[in-house]
Design an enzyme around this catalytic site. Structure first.
Site, PDB file in Angstrom:
ATOM      1  N   LYS B  93       0.878  -1.174   0.000  1.00  0.00           N
ATOM      2  CA  LYS B  93       0.000   0.000   0.000  1.00  0.00           C
ATOM      3  C   LYS B  93       0.908   1.215   0.000  1.00  0.00           C
ATOM      4  O   LYS B  93       1.637   1.469   0.967  1.00  0.00           O
ATOM      5  CB  LYS B  93      -0.916   0.016   1.226  1.00  0.00           C
ATOM      6  CG  LYS B  93      -1.791   1.256   1.233  1.00  0.00           C
ATOM      7  CD  LYS B  93      -2.573   1.452   2.519  1.00  0.00           C
ATOM      8  CE  LYS B  93      -3.028   2.899   2.587  1.00  0.00           C
ATOM      9  NZ  LYS B  93      -3.682   3.221   3.858  1.00  0.00           N
ATOM     10  N   ALA B 181      -9.555   5.540   3.840  1.00  0.00           N
ATOM     11  CA  ALA B 181      -9.417   6.683   4.765  1.00  0.00           C
ATOM     12  C   ALA B 181     -10.668   7.559   4.795  1.00  0.00           C
ATOM     13  O   ALA B 181     -11.352   7.748   3.796  1.00  0.00           O
ATOM     14  CB  ALA B 181      -8.214   7.557   4.428  1.00  0.00           C
ATOM     15  N   GLY B 182     -10.940   8.075   5.973  1.00  0.00           N
ATOM     16  CA  GLY B 182     -12.027   9.020   6.158  1.00  0.00           C
ATOM     17  C   GLY B 182     -13.328   8.390   6.611  1.00  0.00           C
ATOM     18  O   GLY B 182     -14.284   9.086   6.936  1.00  0.00           O
ATOM     19  N   ASN B 203      -9.483   2.070   9.580  1.00  0.00           N
ATOM     20  CA  ASN B 203      -8.727   1.674  10.769  1.00  0.00           C
ATOM     21  C   ASN B 203      -9.254   2.389  12.007  1.00  0.00           C
ATOM     22  O   ASN B 203      -9.861   1.779  12.887  1.00  0.00           O
ATOM     23  CB  ASN B 203      -7.230   1.996  10.561  1.00  0.00           C
ATOM     24  CG  ASN B 203      -6.343   1.469  11.680  1.00  0.00           C
ATOM     25  OD1 ASN B 203      -6.815   1.082  12.743  1.00  0.00           O
ATOM     26  ND2 ASN B 203      -5.061   1.449  11.458  1.00  0.00           N
ATOM     27  N   THR B 204      -9.107   3.723  12.038  1.00  0.00           N
ATOM     28  CA  THR B 204      -9.448   4.471  13.253  1.00  0.00           C
ATOM     29  C   THR B 204     -10.893   4.251  13.691  1.00  0.00           C
ATOM     30  O   THR B 204     -11.162   4.125  14.890  1.00  0.00           O
ATOM     31  CB  THR B 204      -9.206   5.979  13.020  1.00  0.00           C
ATOM     32  OG1 THR B 204      -7.915   6.149  12.427  1.00  0.00           O
ATOM     33  CG2 THR B 204      -9.261   6.755  14.311  1.00  0.00           C
TER      34      THR B 204
END
Lengths: 334, 254
Positions: B93, B181-182, B203-204
């Site tokens: 990645k 992401a986001g 992830n987060t």
């Protein structure tokens, strides 16, 4: 009950020795370094006794069992400061503050006036914060030295090597060894891993804080712990690595930038020491007691060495005295 | 289910491995969500993170090492080489940071690094903006997978430019597209899949949830719902309400 020998004079070994000696056990303790020092990761610890704040990222036992810590340390080292913890965030990171508030208990929300009433030097710098009034902190090195002195007063000194095994078993032979060697016990405990942490010690005459301050940030969370006499500890990184080498420039810059964000006066501080070590952790990041024959391992305290060693030592004592199976006891084999 | 460079993956959900309360909770999140790919960072841990890498290997999912934290072409290429050696995979990645505060990709360095790595035989998964011109260059460089952002890393804001993401899907019908992401909520993940994307990487949103395992399960359901919806050919929104029963004559019944 026979003799108990403790391997390791980091925070777990010294707390274990102190707890067992206080309960009337015959103990001895050894550490290749001869006592607590830079070879033990607890030497570099923050010394926050903050079970409620830790609940933000730790599992339930940490907050519950960490609640025992402050009273234990005050009883055995006498150097606990009961000033609570202040948690702050930059206005643009206020989402992190509400998340922290939702995941923790025992706090009150402070506005600007509330923050400056607690920490006058931070007046006007933050609009919102959380205050955990029941939390405490200590100076780790002073606390470890106080435990060494307390053991010495009972006639127990730390030897460099464990007692030699005599050919014949006598009444003086250790009947139990408690292995508190931290990451060095990886030679026996294969699922123990190291989690790197890095810290700075600074001296700053221009800023006064009375309690640990945590600054929330999505990538660079920081805590700053006052040690008295203008000395502060800045910590700590959490990197999935067992590397024990010197702090990296990136970590140092991030810690310094976060301190600057708490108060620009920290920009004038003198950097007096840096530290880096690897914390011992099991996959669940919780402490474990592991009984294998006449060896009891106490390990995996992760970032909770000062917070969870009293509860871990109490459980070890209960196991030794009554054969109890306390919650941290993970494995028993003859 | 998505096919990345010839490898069939059983789930359109890809999870990161950072910021969980513990490796045990991370493992439970993977088990509950049945995510098929785990991304792993190397830049800070370097070679000494072998214990954590062993825990990730034990997840028994496909591993996608990343170049998170790299700010230049050289750093990204060096990290990709280390990743290939440590994980025995040619998947990478590719992430080149353009701004250390927002972690926005540096798309110029990204294209350059993608050219180098594709030429060296890497299977590159580039983290990019939704810019069509940049994506064209990445495809020319040899990328079969494109991973446009939904919003900046860790922001949890969802799909900031659904129109741009929809356009990419229409423009690259044969590329494997992943929103990376986001994502903050399951509804964001479902929305990405409803646009016809092949997978979602987050992830987060899971790791920093109060209950990461429960949130991982929610994300898995959302991704599945979005995927089913995209296949079902959703109705088009319209300006007028369209009653499904005739109104004529209702007054007589009242």
């Amino acid at each position: 009950m026979g003799q108990i020998h403790i391997l390791g004079a980091g925070v777990m070994g010294l707390v274990m020795a102190t707890e067992l000696a206080a309960r009337g056990h015959q103990i001895s303790i050894s550490d290749p370094a001869g006592g607590p020092g830079p070879g033990a990761c607890s030497w570099w610890a923050g010394g926050m006794l903050a079970p409620e704040c830790e609940a933000e990222s730790a599992e339930e036992p940490v907050a519950r069992l960490g609640a025992e810590a402050a009273a234990w340390w005050q009883k055995h080292s006498g150097c606990v400061s009961y000033q609570g913890t202040l948690v702050l965030a930059d206005p643009r990171d206020r989402a992190d503050l509400s998340r922290f508030a939702r995941l923790t208990k025992g706090h009150q929300t402070l506005d600007e006036a509330g923050i400056s009433a607690l920490e006058p030097d931070l007046a006007g710098r933050f609009r919102q914060g959380l205050f955990f009034a029941d939390e405490a902190h200590l100076a780790p090195r002073a606390a470890l030295k106080a435990l060494v002195a307390g053991l010495a007063a009972r006639g127990i000194t730390i030897t460099a090597a464990p007692p030699a095994k005599p050919a014949l078993t006598t009444a003086l032979t250790p009947t139990l060894t408690i292995d508190c060697r931290g990451l060095a016990a990886r030679d026996q405990l294969t699922d123990l891993r190291g989690v790197r942490g890095e810290m700075l010690l600074i001296r700053c005459e221009g800023v006064t804080l009375s309690r640990p301050v945590r600054l929330l940030h999505p990538r660079i969370p920081l805590y700053i712990v006052p040690r008295g006499d203008g000395v502060f500890m800045l910590g700590a990184t959490m990197i999935e690595s067992d590397l024990r080498g010197a702090i990296t420039l990136r970590s140092m810059m991030e810690l310094m930038a976060a301190a600057w964000a708490i108060h620009p006066g920290f920009g004038e501080a003198a950097l007096i020491a840096t530290g880096a070590d690897a914390r011992p952790a099991f996959p669940d990041n919780l402490p474990r007691l592991i009984r294998r024959g006449d060896v009891l391992f106490a390990n995996g305290l992760y970032r909770h060495g000062f917070l969870l060693s009293p509860a871990t030592a109490r459980m070890a004592a209960e196991h030794i005295e009554t054969g109890a199976q306390p919650e941290f006891l993970h494995e028993v084999s003859p | 289910m998505p096919v990345f460079y010839g490898t069939h993956i059983e789930s359109p959900l890809m999870l990161g491995t950072a910021q969980y309360p513990s490796p045990k909770i991370m493992a439970e999140a993977f088990r509950t969500s049945k995510a098929g790919i785990a991304t792993v960072s190397l830049r800070r841990e370097q070679r000494s993170g072998q214990d954590f890498r062993a825990l990730i290997a034990a997840l028994s999912v496909h591993i996608l090492p990343n170049t998170a934290g790299c700010h230049s072409v050289k750093e990204a290429v060096t990290t990709a080489h280390m990743a290939r050696e440590l994980f025995q995979t040619d998947w990478i990645k590719l992430e080149v940071i353009g701004n250390s505060d927002t972690l926005q990709p540096d798309v110029f360095a990204l294209v350059e690094a993608a050219q180098i790595l594709c030429a060296e035989g890497f299977r590159v998964f580039p983290y990019t903006t939704e810019d069509l011109g940049v994506c064209e260059r990445l495809v020319q460089a040899g990328c079969e997978v494109l991973m446009p952002w939904g919003a900046p890393i860790g922001s949890g804001r969802g799909l900031m430019n659904p129109y741009g993401l929809r356009m990419l899907r229409a423009h690259f019908p044969d590329q494997v597209l992943v929103v990376d992401a986001g994502i903050g909520l399951p509804s964001h993940a479902a929305a990405a899949m409803e646009l016809g994307y092949d997978a979602v990487l987050l992830n987060t949103a899971v790791a920093k949830a109060g209950d990461p395992v429960a949130m991982a399960g929610a994300m898995a359901l959302a991704v599945q719902a979005g995927q089913l919806a995209a296949r079902a050919i959703p109705m088009e929104p319209r300006d007028m309400a369209a009653p499904s029963t005739p109104v004529l004559g209702q007054g007589l019944l009242a």
